[in-house]
Design an enzyme around this catalytic site. Structure first.
Site, PDB file in Angstrom:
ATOM      1  N   ASP A 101       0.814  -1.220   0.000  1.00  0.00           N
ATOM      2  CA  ASP A 101       0.000   0.000   0.000  1.00  0.00           C
ATOM      3  C   ASP A 101       0.848   1.271   0.000  1.00  0.00           C
ATOM      4  O   ASP A 101       0.638   2.175   0.814  1.00  0.00           O
ATOM      5  CB  ASP A 101      -0.938   0.025   1.216  1.00  0.00           C
ATOM      6  CG  ASP A 101      -1.760  -1.241   1.361  1.00  0.00           C
ATOM      7  OD1 ASP A 101      -2.141  -1.813   0.334  1.00  0.00           O
ATOM      8  OD2 ASP A 101      -2.003  -1.661   2.510  1.00  0.00           O
ATOM      9  N   GLU A 158     -11.021   0.997  -3.748  1.00  0.00           N
ATOM     10  CA  GLU A 158     -10.347   1.425  -2.524  1.00  0.00           C
ATOM     11  C   GLU A 158      -9.037   2.135  -2.862  1.00  0.00           C
ATOM     12  O   GLU A 158      -8.650   2.258  -4.028  1.00  0.00           O
ATOM     13  CB  GLU A 158     -10.064   0.220  -1.624  1.00  0.00           C
ATOM     14  CG  GLU A 158      -9.212  -0.853  -2.272  1.00  0.00           C
ATOM     15  CD  GLU A 158      -9.154  -2.138  -1.458  1.00  0.00           C
ATOM     16  OE1 GLU A 158      -9.704  -2.185  -0.347  1.00  0.00           O
ATOM     17  OE2 GLU A 158      -8.541  -3.112  -1.947  1.00  0.00           O
TER      18      GLU A 158
END
Length: 563
Positions: free
Chosen positions: A63, A238
């Site tokens: 991420d 997301e």
């Protein structure tokens, strides 16, 4: 060394990493590690001149979010319930990176007590505005969304300010309105309006934010419902980021979940609040539905962020995996870098069906010295510990780990909490960064009772780990190897191999990993030859695909008292 002496040593040498685990005395034997060494084996060939080889951050670094400040680039990744959390990396060429600190590095900042390894800090997003660094982030099962700030990326970072909204993956976007007034927005993932139409149905929302008052303002706005084409039931939109480029607001978001169906998508609008139209080519990055026999196979690409260079080029970082078979890897999700090209006003990482290249031309930036990830050795002669050392969950009273620079040793006092518990095991480790690697350590440990153990722990999560070390039987000590996975659910791990150990003196331990197998050896310290304890043990069951997907293997010193 007594527990009192250990506490005194910790007090004298404590730093962020040394404070990982510490302070109240507990009953249990103490182990001493004279060194721990890591070496990659069978390294890939050097890339051609002017090129680089991904990943730029090998090992468990998912991420990624990136920001440019002048000639400097800073990057942060997820750490879930590991401490210290949210590592901050610095680079000047985007290829070579150095760890310069952690945004969550004080015990009082966050409480991970009782959390599983796959909970905690998900998907941080970093930005810079008016001389200040900002990170917005989500702590799953530990109070929700928050913002922290710092004058320097290296820290110190402020205590969290908790923000009252649901959802995950917030990203902060600073802008100005038509009158030139500064505005700030948080874009994030949350449940869709109304009832979800299918499993994984999510939405992207925009919320006003007052950076001076550290408060949300106004009503939130729906930007994307479901994904690029809701008729196809897209899942897990997301990791959104917004960029203002040439009069357009671009919305970059992941889709498909963080496994083999992962992808990156793009939208744009003339207004920050939408409506947003998807690009003519989506996804703009994915490796799904491709030939599984392709060379240098990379999977799960997505969750990207972008920066622009002075020459006008754009570059993006994102997560991906390097499976050794199927979707299996012990390394977890790693950080990759690619150029981003623009076609007719739309960005793209790779064309549909295009495989990740084995090497990539370097950005047009001066070379920068970075960390050599291929090997390291810690003789524990300095304090504090390197910030590369991390531990599971927040520091607590029942853990006891510290460095004694004068003696050149790391001390680990066995406590009641083992690796298979949701408490705080006496453990500190560093990330596995290569499929083929060897970890060695020198250990001095005298178990006091049956079950007392000290050695090296390789930890994916509390139900997936293995350990090699010295264990007491009540009558004598032995060298053991234990393994916990789905087929071996014993909390301390199933005993896979054991050998008697003559008392006295230090012992060298060695773990050799090769893809999904591991071999374990030992010898009396200084002996020329290793003794094999177990060869080619199948540890594929520890792969992240079997253990929640989110983390990667962390290996280091560990001790636990007998039951």
């Amino acid at each position: 060394m007594t527990v009192r002496m250990i506490r005194a040593t910790l007090t004298a040498t404590i730093g962020t990493a040394a404070m990982l685990l510490a302070t109240t005395a507990i009953a249990g034997p103490t182990a001493r590690f004279d060194f721990v060494e890591y070496r990659a084996q069978g390294e890939a060939a050097a890339p051609p001149a002017g090129q680089f080889r991904n990943p730029v951050l090998p090992g468990f670094h998912p991420d990624p979010s990136i920001v440019r400040v002048g000639d400097d680039f800073y990057l942060v990744t997820s750490t879930f319930s590991w401490f210290p959390g949210l590592p901050i990396f610095h680079s000047r060429d985007l290829v070579n990176w150095n760890l310069v600190g952690h945004a969550i590095d004080r015990p009082g900042m966050m409480d991970f007590s009782g959390l599983g390894t796959n909970r905690g800090l998900f998907a941080p997003a970093i930005t810079h505005h008016d001389g200040r660094f900002w990170i917005v982030n989500t702590c799953i099962d530990c109070s929700g969304n928050f913002v922290i700030t710092a004058d320097r990326a290296e820290g110190p970072w402020s205590d969290p300010v908790w923000l009252p909204f649901d959802g995950i993956d917030p990203s902060l976007f600073f802008d100005s309105d038509a009158e030139g007034r500064e505005t700030a927005w948080i874009v994030y993932n949350d449940a869709p309006p109304g009832e979800p139409q299918y499993e994984g149905h999510r939405a992207l929302w925009l919320q006003g934010f007052d950076p001076d008052a550290m408060k949300l303002v106004g009503e939130r706005t729906l930007l994307v419902d479901g994904g690029v084409d809701i008729s196809e039931q897209p899942v897990w939109a997301e990791g959104p980021h917004i960029y203002r480029i040439d009069g357009w607001f671009y919305l970059l978001a992941a889709e498909g979940g963080t496994a083999d169906q992962h992808s990156q998508t793009i939208y744009r609008s003339r207004n920050v609040g939408g409506p947003y139209e998807p690009g003519p080519v989506n996804p703009i990055l994915t490796q799904r539905n491709m030939d599984p026999t392709r060379p240098d196979r990379v999977e799960a690409t997505g969750h990207a962020d972008m920066v622009q260079l002075d020459d006008g080029s754009w570059w993006g970082v994102f997560l991906a995996t390097r499976p050794f078979a199927g979707q299996s890897t012990l390394l977890g999700r790693e950080t990759y870098l690619l150029p981003v090209r623009w076609e007719d006003g739309w960005p793209r990482f790779l064309d549909p069906g295009e495989a990740m290249p084995a090497t990539v031309p370097r950005p047009a930036l001066p070379a920068h010295d970075g960390t050599d990830w291929s090997g390291w050795r810690d003789d524990f002669t300095g304090a504090p510990l390197s910030p590369e050392w991390i531990t599971i969950r927040s520091p607590g009273a029942v853990q006891q780990v510290g460095v004694d620079p004068a003696a050149g040793a790391l001390w680990v006092t066995a406590g009641p909490d083992g690796a298979g518990s949701l408490r705080r095991p006496a453990f500190t480790g560093r990330r596995l960064r290569h499929h083929d690697a060897a970890v060695t350590a020198r250990l001095r440990f005298e178990p006091q009772g049956a079950g007392d153990f000290a050695g090296l722990l390789a930890f994916m999560d509390e139900t997936h780990f293995f350990a090699l070390g010295i264990e007491g039987t009540g009558e004598r000590a032995q060298i053991v190897m234990r393994l916990r996975d789905a087929e071996r659910p014993e909390e301390r791990g199933a005993l896979m191999a054991a050998a008697p150990l003559m008392p006295g003196g230090a012992v060298d331990l060695r773990i050799e990993l090769s893809g999904g197998t591991a071999s374990f050896g030992w010898r009396k310290a200084g002996a020329e030859r290793w003794t094999s304890l177990a060869e080619n043990v199948d540890v594929e069951g520890l792969a992240s695909v079997h253990a929640g997907l989110f983390t990667g293997l962390v290996i280091g010193p560990y001790a636990v008292a007998g039951e």
